[in-house]
Write a protein that holds these residues in place. Sequence first.
Motif, PDB file in Angstrom:
ATOM      1  N   SER A 118       0.841  -1.205   0.000  1.00 29.14           N
ATOM      2  CA  SER A 118       0.000   0.000   0.000  1.00 29.14           C
ATOM      3  C   SER A 118       0.869   1.246   0.000  1.00 29.14           C
ATOM      4  O   SER A 118       1.937   1.270   0.603  1.00 29.14           O
ATOM      5  CB  SER A 118      -0.923   0.009   1.221  1.00 29.14           C
ATOM      6  OG  SER A 118      -1.729   1.179   1.197  1.00 29.14           O
ATOM      7  N   LYS A 169      -4.386  -7.095   2.844  1.00 32.73           N
ATOM      8  CA  LYS A 169      -4.418  -6.025   1.829  1.00 32.73           C
ATOM      9  C   LYS A 169      -5.800  -5.937   1.170  1.00 32.73           C
ATOM     10  O   LYS A 169      -6.280  -4.843   0.863  1.00 32.73           O
ATOM     11  CB  LYS A 169      -3.332  -6.269   0.761  1.00 32.73           C
ATOM     12  CG  LYS A 169      -3.308  -5.217  -0.358  1.00 32.73           C
ATOM     13  CD  LYS A 169      -3.078  -3.830   0.185  1.00 32.73           C
ATOM     14  CE  LYS A 169      -2.912  -2.681  -0.774  1.00 32.73           C
ATOM     15  NZ  LYS A 169      -3.411  -2.650  -2.089  1.00 32.73           N
ATOM     16  N   ASN A 173      -8.166  -2.581   1.110  1.00 29.30           N
ATOM     17  CA  ASN A 173      -8.781  -1.938  -0.055  1.00 29.30           C
ATOM     18  C   ASN A 173     -10.284  -1.743   0.140  1.00 29.30           C
ATOM     19  O   ASN A 173     -10.847  -0.743  -0.318  1.00 29.30           O
ATOM     20  CB  ASN A 173      -8.491  -2.750  -1.315  1.00 29.30           C
ATOM     21  CG  ASN A 173      -7.101  -2.452  -1.861  1.00 29.30           C
ATOM     22  OD1 ASN A 173      -6.208  -2.101  -1.096  1.00 29.30           O
ATOM     23  ND2 ASN A 173      -6.919  -2.590  -3.148  1.00 29.30           N
TER      24      ASN A 173
END
Length: 300
Positions: A118, A169, A173
């Motif tokens: 990220s 992750k 998101n």
Amino acid sequence: MQLGVIGLGRMGQIVVNRVLDAGHDVVAFDLSAEAVATAADAGAEPAESVEDLVERLGDGKRIWLMVPAGDAVDATLDELNPLVGEKDVVVDGGNSHFEESTRRAESVDAAYLDCGTSGGPAGAELGFSLMVGGPQWAYDEMTPVFDAVATGPNGHDRMGPAGSGHYVKMVHNGVEYALMQTYGEGFELLAEGRYDLDLEAVARTWNNGAVIRSWLLELCEEAFREEGTDLGDVADHVAGGSTGTWTVQEALEQEVPVPLIYQALSERFGSRAPESGRFSRRLANRLRYGFGRHEVAREE
Ligand SMILES: NC(=O)C1=CN([C@@H]2O[C@H](COP(=O)(O)OP(=O)(O)OC[C@H]3O[C@@H](n4cnc5c(N)ncnc54)[C@H](O)[C@@H]3O)[C@@H](O)[C@H]2O)C=CC1
Ligand SMILES: O=C(CO)[C@H](O)[C@H](O)COP(=O)(O)O
């Protein structure tokens, strides 16, 4: 340390540059000769193919994949697998689905680390936030590289076994979608509401001490500064959507309510109906450029 990097686009070039800046050696390959040349200009050793890259690495090969998620990862692993063994480490730094990563970890002969990344292209200066899944020894072995690519030692951690890095992750998101949606709705109300406001000034004021200050809000401020308070010709079409879809699918499977993330995803799909014109969608479209340099859809 010597690192092989495969995939030298927006994110992969940053991996190369940061690893070189930290004093390590890099061997670089991409299907695009231009991308390889850019990495070579930065100081990496260029490779002509995956096989050539592997041959240029010494024993205990360390390889970072930064190719698009999906078929490109499998195609690269098909080429890599006959050339690597159990002492080698392969990192997938892209946005792969966590179940694909679990499958790949079992089928690849090297130790496999799934690494959620990220920070987007802004990570060139700041470094990334890295969420890593896979064997502890491989994570420890790669720590000098993670220190270089991340914001520093606190910018990466091992989340757990195979798949857990990309799982974290994926959820990140989902949160990103919901945050973009709520900023979009707030600014839409301000844009349509009863005062004639300068939205860049609002965002700047909020970013200085307000409870809701954040990097996404800084990107809102940047968007209003660069596009104008009415967002100019930024269209209301928001692209992307795969990682948010996976988050909602997983929430359904786990029976965990995620109404805000689901709503944000639905809004994104709704934006693809012709001429919806919503300000919140136009801001979300522009924010994806801010954090990921994804193409901005513009009105014709
Ligand atoms: N752009 C962003 O903000 C972020 C992207 N990611 C993820 O990182 C990964 C890479 O993203 P970007 O750098 O933005 O993509 P990009 O499209 O800028 O670069 C991808 C590169 O991979 C190369 N490539 C494709 N297939 C290949 C193959 N089989 N062998 C060798 N090279 C190949 C392409 O030529 C290109 O240079 C994706 O999984 C993406 O979802 C993750 C976090 C943020
Ligand atoms: O991972 C990212 C940011 O954290 C990438 O920018 C990703 O492409 C964003 O997801 P989507 O394309 O669904 O908007």
